[in-house]
Design an enzyme around this catalytic site. Structure first.
Site, PDB file in Angstrom:
ATOM      1  N   GLY A 383      52.235 -36.485  -6.469  1.00 34.73           N
ATOM      2  CA  GLY A 383      52.012 -37.305  -7.650  1.00 34.73           C
ATOM      3  C   GLY A 383      51.919 -36.503  -8.938  1.00 34.73           C
ATOM      4  N   SER A 384      51.120 -37.014  -9.883  1.00 34.49           N
ATOM      5  CA  SER A 384      51.106 -36.502 -11.254  1.00 34.49           C
ATOM      6  C   SER A 384      50.583 -35.085 -11.412  1.00 34.49           C
ATOM      7  CB  SER A 384      50.280 -37.444 -12.135  1.00 34.49           C
ATOM      8  OG  SER A 384      50.867 -38.723 -12.177  1.00 34.49           O
ATOM      9  N   THR A 385      50.022 -34.498 -10.355  1.00 34.54           N
ATOM     10  CA  THR A 385      49.539 -33.123 -10.471  1.00 34.54           C
ATOM     11  C   THR A 385      50.675 -32.145 -10.768  1.00 34.54           C
ATOM     12  OG1 THR A 385      49.637 -33.042  -8.048  1.00 34.54           O
ATOM     13  CG2 THR A 385      47.463 -33.364  -9.061  1.00 34.54           C
TER      14      THR A 385
END
Length: 690
Positions: A383-385
């Site tokens: 995801g957004s990491t």
């Protein structure tokens, strides 16, 4: 004349007498010397004549131990009883070992794994030994006269049927297992027959050693390991020690191992086998032609294996595991989290690459179990990491400028596929894109790399080139390639197939390729330290210990290894660092709430990846009663602290976390325990490891 002749006759006998006397004395001396040789020294010279050579018997030594970075013992040797057999001659035959096995089986039981190792050939050989008349009947008299002995035996083996082998009872199968171990031994070298022998069997065998030629009972500290912090703390990373596997026997024998040696067969035990094994002791014996030992010529003392001092902090490790257990328990209480049952954490020093904690926990329905190995072998959509890497890719390729503003609003591809952020953010710059976790900002970077115009549906850069450009930049941070950790079996993650720009934008927000928790920790460490990708490692030092484990000297000390320097302007990295700081400290930061009032200043990036639920056993997607795939979310988080001069970086992964903020609670709490431990040690307060 006459007188002179008489004088000569007198002189000649005198000289002869002298000569005879000398000859007599000489032969008397020879006879005396021969008598001395035969009577006094005869046995000694006879032994020298009968000597046929020397044999060397090697004696095992304890393996090296493992300690944490603060000197706390993690892996020890657990002495146990082993029944051994030593052939005292090369002339021991199949009948001898069968007779011995029949005696020994009266006093010991057989482990299941020993029975499972019995081969069809073992059964055939036993059948011939114990059913000679039936075996002989398998071959005709004419064949006997025409075939050689070895050919006769081979022919009988070929003619033994499955029905014949079914005659062998379960008790006989145990006997074959024991005989098999006896046959494996070399002359004069102790061969383990049974390890970890229960004390009651030790007592029974001890009482009957006189009737068991070659059998002995030894204390074995070579292959049995014990774990002072229990079997559920990092045991999978320590690895296993077993007898040399049959398929690897040749590999080890050419390196000086005996077939009955113990070796590390996984992870640290395997990777550092040459260090941990030690140097065997040796006893050199002189033997006669019959193989009988005449004397011990020399004893060479062995040296136990070297010890490993790991980078791990066991107190931090236990505290992190407790945080995982507690937060997963809370998370699993939510109705939506019915598929959540596990979580992973990696903590490392971003300035050196030292791994301080590797934790993985899974709930089996009753208790939490250790699955720390998943931090290097399991890969997830993160995801957004990964948005820090996407933004830096945009800077480096020149498709976006530092500080450039992009309008965040839902978009739709010509094929009808909609894409949007979790909320409409309006006109935002790169800092805000990280702080609030904008998807659209990252979509725009990916589309520009592909030189794709969403309005006209025109793409000027091939999909292959666009994917390669982004992945090449991600590789600089360790995403999608091996981290280099000193362990075997490290996974690199899964690369999705090169398809179209719709999937490329998914890649840009961490919802296409997969990465391991360790790769994520290396990635955030690279950002934290200003762009140096450091090799993570678990072994801090290799040391030599003397009697009673007293420290003697450091044999090797691991130094930080820079795998690569990020090839981009340092100002770009600083902008991402500031964006990560805003995630924690900005008013709209996605982790702001969870880090309020902390005594330390940190930076982080949160993430959620939309995924479909897979079956834990076979890996196939699970479907609901309507036949539809079941959707869920991977909750992730990366970060580091302090913001200035960071000393700890971390990665958190919780698969199938649909509700709650379990990743953020874990991220916040593991930093808390790190700094609490640091403060206690600075004040010299004892830290409990219970």
């Amino acid at each position: 004349m006459v007188d002179k002749k008489k004088k000569k006759k007198v002189v000649l006998p005198y000289r002869l007498n002298i000569l005879f006397l000398l000859v007599f004395l000489f032969f008397s001396f020879l006879i005396l010397r021969l008598g001395v040789i035969q009577i006094v020294q005869g046995e000694q010279f006879l032994q020298q004549v009968e000597r046929s050579g020397e044999v060397i018997v090697e004696n095992a030594v304890p393996r090296g131990k493992m300690y944490d970075r603060n000197g706390k013992l993690l892996v020890d040797n657990d002495p146990s009883y082993t029944i051994t057999y030593t052939k005292m001659s090369d002339r021991v035959n199949q009948y001898d070992t069968l007779e011995l096995a029949q005696k020994l089986i009266k006093y010991i039981d057989v482990w299941d794994y020993q029975i499972n190792r019995v081969t069809k050939r073992d059964k055939q050989d036993y059948w011939i030994l114990t059913r000679e008349e039936k075996a002989i009947a398998k071959i005709t008299e004419e064949e006997k006269s025409q075939l050689k002995n070895d050919e006769v035996y081979k022919t009988i083996i070929e003619r033994i049927t499955e029905e014949d082998l079914q005659e062998i009872t379960s008790d006989e199968l145990k006997l074959i297992a024991i005989k098999r171990e006896l046959d494996f031994g070399y002359a004069y070298a102790p061969q383990p027959i049974k390890n970890n022998v229960p004390y009651h069997e030790v007592a029974r065998v001890s009482e009957h050693l006189e009737e068991l030629p070659g059998i002995d009972i030894e204390m074995n500290s070579e292959g049995t390991r014990s774990y002072p912090y229990g079997n559920q703390v990092l045991k999978s990373f320590f690895g296993k020690v077993k007898e040399i596997p049959q398929e690897e026997l040749q590999y080890y024998e050419v390196r000086g191992y005996a077939r009955n040696d113990y070796v590390g067969v996984s992870f640290l035990e395997e990777h550092y086998e040459d260090v941990l094994r030690g140097q065997k002791g040796k006893e050199i014996f002189v033997i006669d032609k019959s193989g009988k030992i005449l004397e011990k010529k020399e004893t060479i003392q062995g040296k136990r294996g070297l010890d490993l001092v790991l980078t791990l902090d066991i107190d931090l490790q236990l505290a992190v595991e407790q945080v995982l257990d507690e937060e997963l328990t809370k998370g699993m209480a939510y109705d939506k989290n019915k598929f959540m049952d596990s979580g992973y954490v990696v903590m490392m020093n971003p300035q050196t690459g030292e791994i301080l904690a590797l934790a993985g926990r899974v709930y089996d329905g009753n208790n939490f179990q250790d699955v720390a190995l998943g931090t290097i072998t399991k890969a997830f959509e993160m995801g957004s990491t990964v948005k820090g890497a996407t933004l830096l890719t945009g800077f480096e390729t020149g498709v976006v400028r530092a500080g450039e503003k992009i309008y965040d609003a839902p978009i739709k591809f010509p094929d009808g596929t909609p894409k949007k952020s979790w909320k409409n953010m309006g006109l935002i710059n790169d800092f805000s894109a990280l702080e609030m976790s904008s998807n659209v900002y990252m979509y725009e970077i990916a589309m520009r790399i592909a030189d794709y115009n969403i309005n006209t549906n025109v793409q000027k850069v091939s999909n292959a080139e666009a994917y390669n450009t982004m992945r090449k930049q991600f590789h600089q941070f360790g995403l999608g390639i091996k981290t280099g950790i000193d362990l075997p079996m490290e996974a690199t993650g899964y690369e999705g197939p090169v398809t179209n720009v719709t999937k490329l934008v998914d890649f840009a927000i961490g919802q296409y390729d997969t990465y391991t928790p360790l790769q994520m920790a290396q990635y955030v460490s690279t950002i934290a330290n200003g762009g140096y990708r450091l090799k993570p490692y678990l072994v801090k030092e290799i040391k030599e210990s003397g009697a009673n484990d007293a420290f003697e000297k450091i044999v090797h000390q691991t130094t930080p290894t820079v795998l690569n320097k990020i090839e981009m302007d340092e100002e770009y990295i600083k902008r991402v660092q500031h964006g990560f700081w805003l995630v924690v400290n900005g008013k709209q930061g996605t982790a702001n709430y969870y880090f309020k009032g902390k005594q330390y200043d940190s930076a982080a990036k949160t993430g959620t990846a939309e995924v479909f639920v897979r079956d834990k056993l076979d890996g196939y997607y699970i479907r609901n009663t309507s036949g539809d795939l079941i959707e869920s979310v991977n909750a992730t988080m990366i970060g580091y602290a302090p913001f200035e001069n960071p000393e700890i970086a971390y990665a958190v992964v919780v698969p199938y976390a649909d509700d709650g903020a379990v990743n953020k609670y874990i991220g916040s709490r593991i930093l808390d325990v790190y700094f609490e431990l640091k403060e206690k040690r600075a004040e010299s307060i004892p830290v409990s490891s219970e």
